[in-house]
Motif scaffolding. Sequence first.
Motif, PDB file in Angstrom:
ATOM      1  N   ARG A  27      22.367 -28.675   4.369  1.00 57.95           N
ATOM      2  CA  ARG A  27      22.955 -27.424   3.923  1.00 57.95           C
ATOM      3  C   ARG A  27      21.885 -26.487   3.376  1.00 57.95           C
ATOM      4  O   ARG A  27      21.073 -26.840   2.547  1.00 57.95           O
ATOM      5  N   THR A  81      22.953 -22.944   2.702  1.00 54.17           N
ATOM      6  CA  THR A  81      23.740 -22.054   1.873  1.00 54.17           C
ATOM      7  C   THR A  81      25.197 -22.448   2.008  1.00 54.17           C
ATOM      8  O   THR A  81      25.598 -22.997   3.033  1.00 54.17           O
ATOM      9  N   ASP A  82      25.989 -22.147   0.988  1.00 58.58           N
ATOM     10  CA  ASP A  82      27.400 -22.528   1.022  1.00 58.58           C
ATOM     11  C   ASP A  82      28.254 -21.554   1.815  1.00 58.58           C
ATOM     12  O   ASP A  82      29.424 -21.824   2.072  1.00 58.58           O
ATOM     13  N   ASP A  83      27.708 -20.408   2.186  1.00 60.73           N
ATOM     14  CA  ASP A  83      28.483 -19.392   2.890  1.00 60.73           C
ATOM     15  C   ASP A  83      28.362 -19.595   4.395  1.00 60.73           C
ATOM     16  O   ASP A  83      27.299 -19.335   4.972  1.00 60.73           O
ATOM     17  N   PRO A  84      29.428 -20.038   5.080  1.00 60.65           N
ATOM     18  CA  PRO A  84      29.321 -20.314   6.511  1.00 60.65           C
ATOM     19  C   PRO A  84      29.081 -19.076   7.360  1.00 60.65           C
ATOM     20  O   PRO A  84      28.655 -19.182   8.515  1.00 60.65           O
ATOM     21  N   SER A  85      29.354 -17.876   6.800  1.00 61.69           N
ATOM     22  CA  SER A  85      29.121 -16.647   7.549  1.00 61.69           C
ATOM     23  C   SER A  85      27.697 -16.126   7.407  1.00 61.69           C
ATOM     24  O   SER A  85      27.305 -15.157   8.056  1.00 61.69           O
ATOM     25  N   SER A  86      26.912 -16.762   6.540  1.00 60.14           N
ATOM     26  CA  SER A  86      25.550 -16.310   6.292  1.00 60.14           C
ATOM     27  C   SER A  86      24.645 -16.627   7.479  1.00 60.14           C
ATOM     28  O   SER A  86      24.797 -17.667   8.132  1.00 60.14           O
ATOM     29  N   SER A 121      23.252 -20.094   7.023  1.00 62.09           N
ATOM     30  CA  SER A 121      24.092 -21.290   6.916  1.00 62.09           C
ATOM     31  C   SER A 121      23.491 -22.387   7.781  1.00 62.09           C
ATOM     32  O   SER A 121      22.803 -22.119   8.772  1.00 62.09           O
ATOM     33  N   SER A 141      16.468 -26.216   2.016  1.00 56.27           N
ATOM     34  CA  SER A 141      16.830 -25.295   0.947  1.00 56.27           C
ATOM     35  C   SER A 141      15.567 -24.808   0.264  1.00 56.27           C
ATOM     36  O   SER A 141      14.551 -25.501   0.209  1.00 56.27           O
TER      37      SER A 141
END
Length: 318
Positions: A12, A14-19, A22, A46
């Motif tokens: 992982r 980032t936690d934002d799947p739209s980023s 991601s 990360s």
Amino acid sequence: MKHSYQPQTLPRATDDPSSPLSPGTHTIAVPHGPVRVEQRYHVAGSGPVCIAHSGGPGIGWEYLRMLGLEDCLTMVYVEPVGTGDSGRLPDRRDYTVATYARLLHGVVEHLGLPKVTLLGHSHGGFVAQQYALDHPGRLAALVLYDTSPVADEQFWSAAVAAMERFVADRVNDHSEVAGYVAALTTRLDQLDDEGTTAVLRTMMPAYLFDYWGREEEFAPARQSLRMYAAPTGGQGAPFDVRAELPGITTPTLVLAGEQDFICGPRWARLLHEGLPAADVSIIEDTGHLAHIERPARFSASVLAFLRAHDVLEGQRLS
């Protein structure tokens, strides 16, 4: 420490799947003349962003996974156009360093970050140098890994001579090396994907310091290598930015394997001498693939450089 040669599940970022950062695989469309070409990239790890551009031209990106760097950096691995599931250019003559640098900028722009670290390996190092010249304001740091500021006739003649010495030193113990010089000098632009892959796998041991001493470890990597034929048809003047190197003022690490037959210390010294803000690291007992042969040493060199230049904030070594 063994290297995982398959992409597998990407950690992982980032936690934002739209980023655009991601974890996993992303595909964007980048302008190329009157058309748009699909450009894929892969995100893992990360921390501060480091974009990695693989070599070739035409070698699949997977060999460049750098697990040690993913512990501290968000690695963005470019899947170069002409390879894997990225798009193909309408005219194979357009697979040039300048084209790769323009497509790389499409990735940088898509990420939306003011600055990134850029790591280029081998031919990817040519792309990284060109990018640093074209877009100096977008780079926090530059890592030129087993590469050269020039790839002219002298460069290739030196590579062939080094391969001849490699063969002479090992042919009595490993008869397969007898065909390595012929493989190195094969006209790849006349082959298909299977043919170029076969050539790359044939001479892969020459890119390591001690392939046969660690054959059980390295054999899977040899069989997983992929090379694609279209990029080998690129045309243009031989790469040579020696006169332009003083214009690259980005903090730069020049890193090379001591026993790299193709982009070793000779070419690292040229880079170091020409770049005004460069450090150099030569890794002993290592060929063209230090991140596979000596992953701990490789990662330590890169991370120490980034800490020294405050790219890894709050992690500077005392």
